[in-house]
Design an enzyme around this catalytic site. Structure first.
Site, mmCIF file in Angstrom:
data_model
loop_
_atom_site.group_PDB
_atom_site.id
_atom_site.type_symbol
_atom_site.label_atom_id
_atom_site.label_comp_id
_atom_site.label_asym_id
_atom_site.label_seq_id
_atom_site.Cartn_x
_atom_site.Cartn_y
_atom_site.Cartn_z
ATOM 1 C CG HIS A 19 7.196 -2.132 -8.121
ATOM 2 N ND1 HIS A 19 7.271 -0.764 -8.088
ATOM 3 C CD2 HIS A 19 6.273 -2.482 -7.160
ATOM 4 C CE1 HIS A 19 6.450 -0.290 -7.184
ATOM 5 N NE2 HIS A 19 5.835 -1.314 -6.581
ATOM 6 C CG HIS A 22 10.096 -0.704 -4.607
ATOM 7 N ND1 HIS A 22 9.398 -1.722 -5.208
ATOM 8 C CD2 HIS A 22 9.438 -0.431 -3.461
ATOM 9 C CE1 HIS A 22 8.377 -2.055 -4.433
ATOM 10 N NE2 HIS A 22 8.371 -1.288 -3.368
ATOM 11 C CB CYS A 127 -5.793 -2.344 6.880
ATOM 12 S SG CYS A 127 -5.409 -2.895 5.202
ATOM 13 C CB CYS A 130 -2.461 -0.043 5.473
ATOM 14 S SG CYS A 130 -3.648 0.296 4.208
ATOM 15 C CB CYS A 166 -8.518 -1.079 3.700
ATOM 16 S SG CYS A 166 -7.104 -0.287 2.935
ATOM 17 C CG HIS A 169 -4.633 -3.158 0.993
ATOM 18 N ND1 HIS A 169 -4.315 -2.042 1.724
ATOM 19 C CD2 HIS A 169 -3.494 -3.548 0.379
ATOM 20 C CE1 HIS A 169 -3.019 -1.769 1.576
ATOM 21 N NE2 HIS A 169 -2.503 -2.664 0.764
ATOM 22 C CE LYS A 317 -1.260 1.353 -4.137
ATOM 23 N NZ LYS A 317 -1.823 1.504 -2.836
ATOM 24 C CE LYS A 320 5.609 -9.822 -9.005
ATOM 25 N NZ LYS A 320 6.524 -9.355 -7.974
#
Ligand code: ME8
Length: 557
Positions: A19, A22, A127, A130, A166, A169, A317, A320
């Site tokens: 995305h 990146h 997790c 992560c 977490c 997430h 953040k 998707k």
């Protein structure tokens, strides 16, 4: 013998296509690689995909695919994105490749034999999102009804409705009890601190480096490097019932591509890497785990790590599931790649969190490339052609250099200069070509791409002011002022040439096209052959044959 320059992008997961976040890291790497390429250096530029991960396995099974066809498909998609965005990497590596497995097993063996890897049975929280182990203090409380979260220090009573999760997430970590192998990170605390002291620029920006140092000073714990339950990955050479995960597996990519390049060549001369580009989430692993692992396996340490910050889309953040992920290919197809590069690199300092805004990207492009650069170029062309009918030659005998060097009112800065340049640069000297070029060089060498762009566009602003003040479109009408007009136009053209050379690493296609159209032949070739400094120093003659369509057209919001 030329110096080498080895730059690496982060190692991207393959559970999705790249995305805009990146693309940001890859565009920074690409611009720095291109700058070093034209500056008399042999450049190696690697990008990669992190394949041996639980995330990839989960994604493949979600799609009812076998893992290898899934990974082949995703690696192809990643490559296609980088190729489309004209990211000119020299190496692309996948962690499932044989050359990489071989190297990882070799280094694991070395560290095991020298006593840095040991076995331990332990129970921990893990997790999957992560891909890391968690302690209580890393978690938050989540109220499943209201989706409110509370800090762990709040000491909330855990029940069916309030669970520990977490924070990134919002999922309960898995509890794992198994035999693992651990890396003796604790042994490297003093060596790391000594290394940081001797290399004060190891991590940039400095704040991030201070955090890393403070973390190490508090004491380091050994970390797990293998899993018993994972079956997919690189088997430990000393215990084939376990596979190594994340650290050895991902990080040693950087070395693998030097040992065996994409073309199958030994390019060990490129190690140690000059620059790793990573975001703040993985800086600890790169600045602490990675140097310790390298020391343990007797490798030299990388020279520099540039830490980028997060950016969000609509202040959330990128994800998707939230539907706010921006595809860099679609985005540049809708507008153009130059707009994307300009916005990403010129709007925010590399060490700053920020929100991506489509309208802001367009405004930046219109102001800087379409108006500031594009209009000025057009003005020069139109007037140059008017000055002499068919083709027009501007030669350096008419450089208006005296004006630029002595007239102070024109060069007065209305910006807060201290905030932009280093202290020892006085504005009065800025107007000289050498000073401009020095600023550009320093900014590139300090990895400050925003400054390179800022300086270039500030210059263009002043050139526009210079044009407004000298009014060549008026003087051209007066017979006795033809020579003066020519001087002014040459001065602008020569300055533009200097600025285009500075902008070349960001917009290579457009800048080459401008060079071609102004009769500056072989520029692309010369730059590809490391001749940046020769071109900067050159006394150029411009040959303008025709007016052409604008290269940077304004975009309506
Ligand atoms: O972390 N803002 O992979 P990854 C800025 N494979 N940069 C962003 C971004 C955002 N919102 N999202 C991603 C991994 N990036 C692991 C690393 S290291 C042992 C393993 C950039 O695909 C950022 O540079 O989740 C980050 O380092 C990179 O994409 C990889 O993210």
């Amino acid at each position: 013998m030329k110096d080498t320059f080895f730059v690496t992008t982060p190692i991207y997961y393959t559970n999705g296509i790249p995305h805009i976040g990146h693309a940001y890291s890859s565009i920074i790497s690409d611009s720095l690689a291109r700058y070093n390429k034209i500056s008399w250096k042999r450049v190696k530029f690697s990008t990669w995909v992190d394949e041996n991960s639980q995330k990839a396995l989960d994604k493949a099974s979600e799609l009812w695919m076998e893992i290898m066809p899934y990974l082949d498909m995703m690696a192809g998609k990643h490559k296609a994105v980088w190729d489309w965005l004209e990211i000119k990497y020299t190496d692309f590596i996948r962690t499932t490749e044989e050359r990489h497995h071989k190297l990882v097993r070799e280094v694991l063996d070395i560290s095991f034999k020298n006593g840095d890897i040991y076995e331990w049975v332990y129970e921990w929280m893990y997790c999957v999102g992560c891909e890391s182990f968690k302690k209580d203090e890393d978690l938050v409380y989540l109220n499943k009804t209201t989706w409110e979260t509370f800090a762990i220090s709040d000491k909330v009573k855990v029940n069916d409705n309030i669970i520990k999760v977490c924070p990134d997430h919002l999922k309960t970590p898995e509890t794992i009890k198994e035999k693992n192998y651990f890396f003796k990170l604790s042994k490297y605390q003093d060596k790391l601190l000594k290394f940081y002291e001797e290399n004060p620029e190891f991590v940039v920006p400095a704040d991030r480096f201070n955090e890393v140092k403070a973390f190490v000073k508090r004491g380091l714990e050994d970390f797990s490097i293998s899993r018993e339950t994972n079956k997919f990955g690189i088997k430990l050479p000393f215990d084939e019932s376990q596979v190594t995960y994340v650290w050895y597996d991902a990080l040693f990519n950087y070395v693998t591509v030097c040992k065996t390049s994409d073309k199958g060549k030994d390019e060990s001369e490129f190690w140690p890497a000059d620059l790793h580009i990573v975001w703040k989430d993985i800086i600890r692993f790169h600045a602490i785990y990675w140097p310790a692992m390298l020391m343990s396996a007797w490798y030299e340490l990388p020279k520099n790590i540039l830490t980028t910050w997060f950016f969000t889309v609509n202040w959330q953040k990128i994800s998707k599931s939230l539907g706010n992920s921006i595809d860099p290919v679609e985005f540049s197809e809708k507008y153009n790649k130059d707009l994307l590069t300009l916005y990403l690199l010129s709007s925010f300092n590399i060490g700053q969190d920020w929100d991506f805004s489509e309208s802001q990207a367009i405004l930046t492009y219109n102001a800087k490339l379409a108006n500031n650069l594009g209009n000025l170029l057009n003005r020069v062309l139109v007037l140059a052609l008017k000055l002499e009918e068919k083709s027009w030659i501007l030669d350096n005998s008419s450089l208006f250099i005296n004006y630029i060097n002595t007239n102070t009112t024109f060069w007065e800065w209305d910006i807060e200069w201290e905030k932009i340049a280093s202290e020892n640069l006085l504005w009065a000297t800025i107007s000289k070509f050498e000073t401009f070029n020095k600023l550009i060089k320093n900014s590139f060498n300090n990895l400050n791409l925003k400054w390179v762009l800022d300086f270039s566009f500030i210059y263009l602003n002043y050139l526009n002011k210079f044009a407004d003040e000298k009014q060549p479109w008026q003087t051209i009408k007066e017979t006795e002022k033809q020579e003066e007009t020519r001087e002014v136009l040459y001065t602008i053209a020569e300055w533009l040439r200097q600025v285009w050379l500075a902008l070349y690493p960001f917009f290579p296609e457009k800048m080459s096209e401008i060079f071609d159209r102004l009769g500056l032949t072989n520029y692309r070739e010369d730059l590809e052959n490391w001749k940046l400094q020769d071109l900067i120093d050159k006394n150029e003659i411009f040959l303008i044959k025709e007016k052409w369509n604008p290269l940077f057209s304004r975009i309506d919001i």
